[in-house]
Design a protein around this motif. Structure first.
Motif, PDB file in Angstrom:
ATOM      1  N   ASP A  43      -6.058  -1.587  -4.960  1.00  0.00           N
ATOM      2  CA  ASP A  43      -5.527  -2.101  -3.699  1.00  0.00           C
ATOM      3  C   ASP A  43      -6.487  -3.124  -3.115  1.00  0.00           C
ATOM      4  O   ASP A  43      -7.496  -2.766  -2.514  1.00  0.00           O
ATOM      5  N   GLU A  44      -6.166  -4.385  -3.291  1.00  0.00           N
ATOM      6  CA  GLU A  44      -6.974  -5.518  -2.806  1.00  0.00           C
ATOM      7  C   GLU A  44      -8.447  -5.400  -3.189  1.00  0.00           C
ATOM      8  O   GLU A  44      -9.323  -5.376  -2.316  1.00  0.00           O
ATOM      9  N   THR A 101       0.829  -1.207   0.000  1.00  0.00           N
ATOM     10  CA  THR A 101       0.000   0.000   0.000  1.00  0.00           C
ATOM     11  C   THR A 101       0.863   1.256   0.000  1.00  0.00           C
ATOM     12  O   THR A 101       0.535   2.260  -0.633  1.00  0.00           O
ATOM     13  N   GLN A 118      -7.532   0.325  -0.086  1.00  0.00           N
ATOM     14  CA  GLN A 118      -7.683  -0.972   0.561  1.00  0.00           C
ATOM     15  C   GLN A 118      -8.933  -0.989   1.457  1.00  0.00           C
ATOM     16  O   GLN A 118      -9.738  -1.903   1.388  1.00  0.00           O
TER      17      GLN A 118
END
Ligand SMILES: Nc1ncnc2c1ncn2[C@@H]1O[C@H](COP(=O)(O)OP(=O)(O)OP(=O)(O)O)[C@@H](O)[C@H]1O
Ligand SMILES: [Mg+2]
Lengths: 327, 256
Positions: free
Chosen positions: B175-176, B42, B84
């Motif tokens: 992000d994820e 991240t 995220q």
């Protein structure tokens, strides 16, 4: 006739102040719509009022130039204050802007040109301006049963509401534009808004300066409505009062602040028969309000319920006309 | 090369969250960035999008350095991202979120809105249409007027991607994106990412779901303690002994 009694100059002045207070509510709402709690309204208002008063008293400028000049002066002060203050957020920004208001007040209290604590009397009045205007048009006696002072006072009311309507239209239309969406985005999440391509510094400055401009505008108009201004008119009571317009009316919507300003302008007058007790009642009402409806009188849900009803009615009409889709 | 990280480092106090990282992403490529929890993935995204500035090294987009540029400038240059832990504009509707995302690609100001000029009406119509298209693309058309906060979790993830696409990026950082999604949702997410790539947008994706990474990515880079310990095709990276050791050293992550 009772209709005529309602149009006495005292009532007209209250109605005028409702418009001025509504503009002040907008001036508080604008920075808030970009996520900033600014209590600088009273300070900006006094800059507008004193600028207009000085320009008309000392330099003999006509009312229709001093009012925009007052607003512009306040906007300029907004830019200057914005650079340091907008680094702050939340309650820190609130305290800094409140401090700014006090600095301005003490400044006007001690300046020679503002006549210190004695204040500035005999500021040219909008009513007088309109009276003179009508007289110059050859109007002497009554028009439709109205004498000249009343006609002038009525014109002042119309003028103030015209200015208010323009301000409301600007704020509403801005809200439904690229700029307004950016302000809402900054308010919702400043970090995310930056990554979405929105320059938060610029957007916050814009909202802050627009708020200062409107507060200055309200101040300049009020100077030309009341004849007399003094530093005490713009102390922190005033700042808190403007905050109350928006908190009581509902801070999510433009209409909330306007409703709050209207209610809080009229309520003290209705409670006048109770004399000093009225402030107790007033305070109790506010406290009760915060307990039972903390989001203010108007909120999005309430508005949705109204517009849903409207939409349902429209859907019904559409079905009957069996033409295309709504929106 | 579209995006280049050249010896990028980021230190927080004594900790090197990212350490001398070299990474490249070409136009239209899907690159995976994987690694155990706390590896610094991240942080890499925060460095690229300008939320953090590197302690060392340089980041280039189309051969221009992003050093010292504010996040909104970097977005205007063509980098978009998701977070995220989803960061939508909560009280705005799904449509408004995407419309807000188009800010840097539009021009009209408040005065044009006030006077409802032709330019304003035209741009507003285009913004609305484009937002509608993006909503449909991520399958959220029925949720148009629902506040972002009120959307189901999976929809929020997709809305965030649509909002990022609204900035018309050359590269999107995810992000994820599959975190918390069920299998069907994850499947349709992969489909969506492939469609994004087909429009010529490069994708840099952080993901713990190895099946997704294996089937989607052209290339994978593995971070551990801020350092790149492996890079290559998904299959090669999966069999890399050092990668296996990095993951086995920390139980909580499941390398399937
Ligand atoms: N703003 C910050 N200040 C201090 N330390 C930070 C900051 N951001 C990240 N770190 C530290 O840097 C390291 C890398 O964090 P990062 O969030 O990049 O990991 P990650 O690979 O994304 O992990 P995860 O898979 O859990 O999301 C961690 O040790 C974290 O505690
Ligand atoms: Mg992470």
């Amino acid at each position: 006739m009772s209709g005529m009694d309602l149009l006495n100059v005292y009532h007209l002045q209250i109605i005028t102040f409702m418009a001025v207070n509504s503009i002040l509510a907008l001036s508080f709402y604008l920075p808030l719509s970009a996520g900033q709690l600014s209590l600088g309204c009273a300070g900006f208002m006094s800059i507008g009022a004193y600028t207009a008063a000085i320009l008309s008293l000392h330099y003999g400028l006509p009312v229709f130039t001093t009012i925009p000049a007052g607003a512009a002066a306040a906007a300029l002060a907004g830019v200057l204050l914005g650079f340091p203050a907008l680094r702050l957020t939340g309650v820190y920004l609130a305290i800094a802007t409140l401090g700014f208001g006090e600095v301005v007040r003490v400044l006007f209290l001690n300046l020679k040109i503002t006549n210190g604590a004695l204040g500035m009397p005999e500021i040219p009045n909008l009513n007088d301006y309109f009276s003179a205007l009508y007289r110059s048009w050859g109007l002497q006696g009554d028009l439709a049963g109205l004498d000249l002072p009343r006609l002038a006072a009525l014109t002042t009311v119309v003028f103030c509401y015209f200015v208010l309507a323009a301000c409301v239209a600007f704020v509403l239309r801005q809200e439904n534009s690229r700029t307004g969406r950016a302000m809402a985005a900054v308010k919702a999440d400043e970090v995310a808004s930056g990554v979405m391509g929105i320059g938060a510094t610029y957007i916050k400055m814009l909202a802050f300066v627009q708020g200062a401009f409107l507060a200055g505008l309200a101040g300049a108009i009020s100077a030309h409505v009341t004849n007399f201004i003094a530093p005490g008119d713009f102390n922190y009571h005033r700042a808190v009062n403007i905050l109350l317009f928006v908190v009581l009316g509902g801070s999510e919507l433009v209409w909330g602040g306007l409703l709050g300003a209207a209610v809080l302008s009229v309520l003290p007058e209705f409670l006048r028969f109770m004399q000093d007790f009225r402030w107790i009642i007033f305070g109790a009402l506010l406290a009760a309000m915060m307990v039972f409806r903390p989001q203010g009188l108007l909120d999005r849900q309430l508005l949705c319920r109204f517009s849903l009803r409207k939409k349902r009615a429209m859907d019904g009409m559409d079905a009957r006309a069996s033409s295309g889709e709504v929106d | 090369m579209l995006l280049q990280l050249k010896g990028v480092s980021k230190r927080f106090g004594g900790v090197a969250a990212v350490d001398n990282l070299n990474l490249e992403v070409a136009r239209g490529e899907i690159v995976g960035l994987i690694g155990p929890n706390g590896a610094g993935k991240t942080t890499v995204f925060n460095l690229i999008s300008g939320l953090l500035s590197p302690s060392g090294g340089d980041i280039l987009l189309n051969n221009t350095s992003l050093a010292g540029k504010k996040p909104h400038r970097i977005t205007a240059l063509g980098v978009a991202r998701t977070f995220q832990n989803i960061r939508l504009f909560n009280h705005l509707t799904a449509l408004e979120n995407i419309m807000a995302g188009q800010y840097c690609r539009t021009r009209t100001g408040a005065w044009q809105a006030f006077f409802r000029t032709g330019a304003f009406r035209k741009e507003e119509r285009e913004v609305r249409e484009r937002a509608g298209e993006l909503l449909a693309m991520v399958g959220l058309a029925p949720y148009r007027d629902i506040a972002a906060a009120a959307l189901p979790y999976g929809c929020q993830r997709r809305l965030e991607i649509a909002r990022a696409l609204a900035t018309r990026p050359g590269i999107i950082l995810l992000d994820e994106p599959a975190a918390g999604l069920n299998e069907a949702e994850s499947e349709s997410l992969q489909e969506m990412i492939r469609r994004i790539r087909e429009t010529g947008i490069a994708v840099l994706i952080i993901e713990h779901d190895m099946n997704l990474v294996m089937s989607l990515c052209d290339r994978v880079a593995v971070l551990n303690f801020g350092q790149k310990i492996a890079e290559g095709t998904p299959n090669r990276v999966r069999d890399d002994p050092e990668v296996i050791r990095a993951y086995l050293g920390r139980e909580e992550t499941g390398l399937a």
